[in-house]
Design an enzyme around this catalytic site. Structure first.
Site, PDB file in Angstrom:
ATOM      1  N   LYS A   1     -13.932 -18.904  21.157  1.00  0.00           N
ATOM      2  CA  LYS A   1     -13.219 -17.966  20.407  1.00  0.00           C
ATOM      3  C   LYS A   1     -12.690 -18.377  18.877  1.00  0.00           C
ATOM      4  CE  LYS A   1     -12.864 -14.819  23.295  1.00  0.00           C
ATOM      5  NZ  LYS A   1     -13.388 -13.355  23.191  1.00  0.00           N
TER       6      LYS A   1
ATOM      7  N   TYR B   1     -13.763 -21.523  26.536  1.00  0.00           N
ATOM      8  CA  TYR B   1     -13.094 -20.442  26.084  1.00  0.00           C
ATOM      9  C   TYR B   1     -12.433 -20.744  24.639  1.00  0.00           C
ATOM     10  CZ  TYR B   1     -10.819 -15.812  26.141  1.00  0.00           C
ATOM     11  OH  TYR B   1     -10.096 -14.723  25.637  1.00  0.00           O
TER      12      TYR B   1
ATOM     13  N   SER C   1      -9.422 -14.189  20.053  1.00  0.00           N
ATOM     14  CA  SER C   1      -8.174 -14.508  21.006  1.00  0.00           C
ATOM     15  C   SER C   1      -7.115 -15.386  20.170  1.00  0.00           C
ATOM     16  CB  SER C   1      -8.844 -15.325  22.385  1.00  0.00           C
ATOM     17  OG  SER C   1      -7.507 -15.930  23.075  1.00  0.00           O
TER      18      SER C   1
HETATM   19  N1  LIG Z   1      -7.035 -10.529  28.463  1.00  0.00           N
HETATM   20  C1  LIG Z   1      -6.406 -11.458  27.467  1.00  0.00           C
HETATM   21  O1  LIG Z   1      -5.449 -12.082  27.846  1.00  0.00           O
HETATM   22  C2  LIG Z   1      -7.300 -11.559  26.467  1.00  0.00           C
HETATM   23  C3  LIG Z   1      -6.607 -11.993  25.389  1.00  0.00           C
HETATM   24  C4  LIG Z   1      -7.468 -12.408  24.096  1.00  0.00           C
HETATM   25  C5  LIG Z   1      -8.480 -11.955  24.064  1.00  0.00           C
HETATM   26  N2  LIG Z   1      -9.379 -11.296  24.878  1.00  0.00           N
HETATM   27  C6  LIG Z   1     -10.707 -10.926  24.782  1.00  0.00           C
HETATM   28  O2  LIG Z   1     -10.721  -9.386  24.914  1.00  0.00           O
HETATM   29  C7  LIG Z   1     -12.005  -9.282  25.531  1.00  0.00           C
HETATM   30  C8  LIG Z   1     -11.911  -8.362  26.563  1.00  0.00           C
HETATM   31  O3  LIG Z   1     -11.384  -8.807  27.576  1.00  0.00           O
HETATM   32  P1  LIG Z   1     -10.379  -8.282  28.870  1.00  0.00           P
HETATM   33  O4  LIG Z   1      -9.116  -9.063  28.990  1.00  0.00           O
HETATM   34  O5  LIG Z   1     -10.503  -6.790  28.499  1.00  0.00           O
HETATM   35  O6  LIG Z   1     -11.480  -8.688  30.185  1.00  0.00           O
HETATM   36  P2  LIG Z   1     -12.123  -7.669  31.147  1.00  0.00           P
HETATM   37  O7  LIG Z   1     -12.365  -8.623  32.099  1.00  0.00           O
HETATM   38  O8  LIG Z   1     -10.818  -6.901  31.668  1.00  0.00           O
HETATM   39  O9  LIG Z   1     -13.099  -6.953  30.616  1.00  0.00           O
HETATM   40  C9  LIG Z   1     -14.156  -7.524  29.963  1.00  0.00           C
HETATM   41  C10 LIG Z   1     -15.198  -6.646  30.116  1.00  0.00           C
HETATM   42  O10 LIG Z   1     -16.584  -7.272  29.542  1.00  0.00           O
HETATM   43  C11 LIG Z   1     -17.715  -6.915  30.370  1.00  0.00           C
HETATM   44  N3  LIG Z   1     -18.520  -8.258  30.345  1.00  0.00           N
HETATM   45  C12 LIG Z   1     -18.463  -9.408  30.729  1.00  0.00           C
HETATM   46  N4  LIG Z   1     -19.481  -9.941  30.241  1.00  0.00           N
HETATM   47  C13 LIG Z   1     -20.560  -8.997  29.836  1.00  0.00           C
HETATM   48  C14 LIG Z   1     -21.888  -9.326  29.471  1.00  0.00           C
HETATM   49  N5  LIG Z   1     -22.478 -10.421  29.669  1.00  0.00           N
HETATM   50  N6  LIG Z   1     -22.520  -8.103  29.036  1.00  0.00           N
HETATM   51  C15 LIG Z   1     -21.882  -6.776  29.109  1.00  0.00           C
HETATM   52  N7  LIG Z   1     -20.663  -6.819  29.528  1.00  0.00           N
HETATM   53  C16 LIG Z   1     -19.824  -7.900  29.866  1.00  0.00           C
HETATM   54  C17 LIG Z   1     -16.929  -7.029  31.735  1.00  0.00           C
HETATM   55  O11 LIG Z   1     -18.005  -6.276  32.782  1.00  0.00           O
HETATM   56  C18 LIG Z   1     -15.720  -6.262  31.651  1.00  0.00           C
HETATM   57  O12 LIG Z   1     -15.915  -4.644  31.688  1.00  0.00           O
HETATM   58  C19 LIG Z   1     -12.871 -10.349  25.813  1.00  0.00           C
HETATM   59  O13 LIG Z   1     -13.509 -10.848  24.895  1.00  0.00           O
HETATM   60  C20 LIG Z   1     -11.442 -11.326  25.988  1.00  0.00           C
HETATM   61  O14 LIG Z   1     -11.929 -12.712  25.696  1.00  0.00           O
HETATM   62  C21 LIG Z   1      -8.578 -11.229  26.066  1.00  0.00           C
END
Ligand SMILES: NC(=O)c1ccc[n+]([C@@H]2O[C@H](COP(=O)([O-])OP(=O)(O)OC[C@H]3O[C@@H](n4cnc5c(N)ncnc54)[C@H](O)[C@@H]3O)[C@@H](O)[C@H]2O)c1
Length: 239
Positions: free
Chosen positions: A152, A148, A135
């Site tokens: 990251k 968090y 991230s």
């Molecule tokens: N959305 C943002 O702004 C953003 C920005 C930078 C990075 N990210 C990163 O991108 C990745 C995806 O995030 P997102 O925004 O799509 O979130 P999201 O919540 O929409 O999707 C995350 C998915 O991970 C699954 N998950 C969570 N814990 C789990 C576990 N212990 N075992 C198996 N599955 C698990 C959830 O069930 C969900 O389907 C994450 O690592 C997040 O930190 C997100």
């Protein structure tokens, strides 16, 4: 750009939602086969998919999921670690517990470590690729999200460590800024809806993942691709 991902065997964690789901769809659109792993219910978007339920913090469960996908596809070419949680948002340090901290690290860091460890035997030396979701929070932090941001930052270091550890398998990570997904909506609510800051889509992120998974990026290894509209490039100098 030709990515040549048709027929590749791809495993994506966190594939039920947000960026993971967008990655699964993008690989499928390129003609790849996708194993969709999540602790929640995966609704396969069609195409050549297999959905497996697993918690990435549970080594045995995740190992069974990796084996199931790899056996179905006859091995793996690409592994994408999207499973992640945000943990406390807007929570001052004094109210952040050790349990908060360790539960975020368990999913965001240990989960990625276990994924690569378990998938490594199925990835071909020379062409295998791993892409992890870190991230922009690894580099630029908002207050109230200490676990968090720490997690990251650890994913960026983990990426480098794995890149030198794995012989012939590239490991890179993507570091997006705020992305419109169920996670961001839950964390930011109205702030996201009326955002006065740039917000990217899960499809934007998926395109970076595809490039890093493809042979077009064969010289890129151990890197963190910071995709934040250039926000972190700006100095505090008042000009
Ligand atoms: N959305 C943002 O702004 C953003 C920005 C930078 C990075 N990210 C990163 O991108 C990745 C995806 O995030 P997102 O925004 O799509 O979130 P999201 O919540 O929409 O999707 C995350 C998915 O991970 C699954 N998950 C969570 N814990 C789990 C576990 N212990 N075992 C198996 N599955 C698990 C959830 O069930 C969900 O389907 C994450 O690592 C997040 O930190 C997100």
């Amino acid at each position: 750009m030709r990515l040549d991902l048709a027929g590749k065997a791809v495993l994506v964690t966190g594939a039920a939602s947000g960026i993971g789901l967008a990655c699964a769809r993008a690989f499928l659109a390129e003609g790849a086969r996708v194993g969709m792993v999540d602790r929640g219910t995966v609704i396969p978007p069609g195409g050549d998919t297999i959905a497996v339920r697993a918690d990435v913090t549970d080594e045995r469960e995740l190992g069974d999921a990796v084996t199931a996908v790899a056996r179905e596809f006859g091995g793996l070419d690409v592994v994408v670690g999207c499973a992640g949680i945000s943990g406390p948002v807007g929570t001052p340090l004094a109210e952040t517990t050790a349990e908060d901290f360790s539960s975020v690290l368990a999913v965001n860091v240990t989960g990625q470590f276990l994924l690569v460890k378990l998938a490594r035997p199925w990835l071909p030396r020379g062409t295998g690729a791993v892409v992890l979701l870190a991230s922009d929070s690894a580099f630029t932090c908002a207050p109230g999200m200490v676990p968090y941001c720490a997690s990251k930052g650890a994913v960026v270091a983990l990426t480098r460590a794995l890149a030198v550890e794995l012989d012939g398998v590239r490991v890179n990570c993507v570091c997006p800024s705020v992305t419109d997904t169920p996670m961001a909506r839950a964390d930011l609510g109205e702030v996201l809806a009326k955002a006065e800051f740039p917000v990217q889509t899960a499809d934007d992120v998926a395109q970076h993942v595809l490039y890093l998974a493809s042979a077009r990026s064969r010289t890129v290894n151990g890197q963190a691709v910071l995709a934040d509209f250039g926000v972190s490039a700006r100095s505090g100098f008042p000009a």
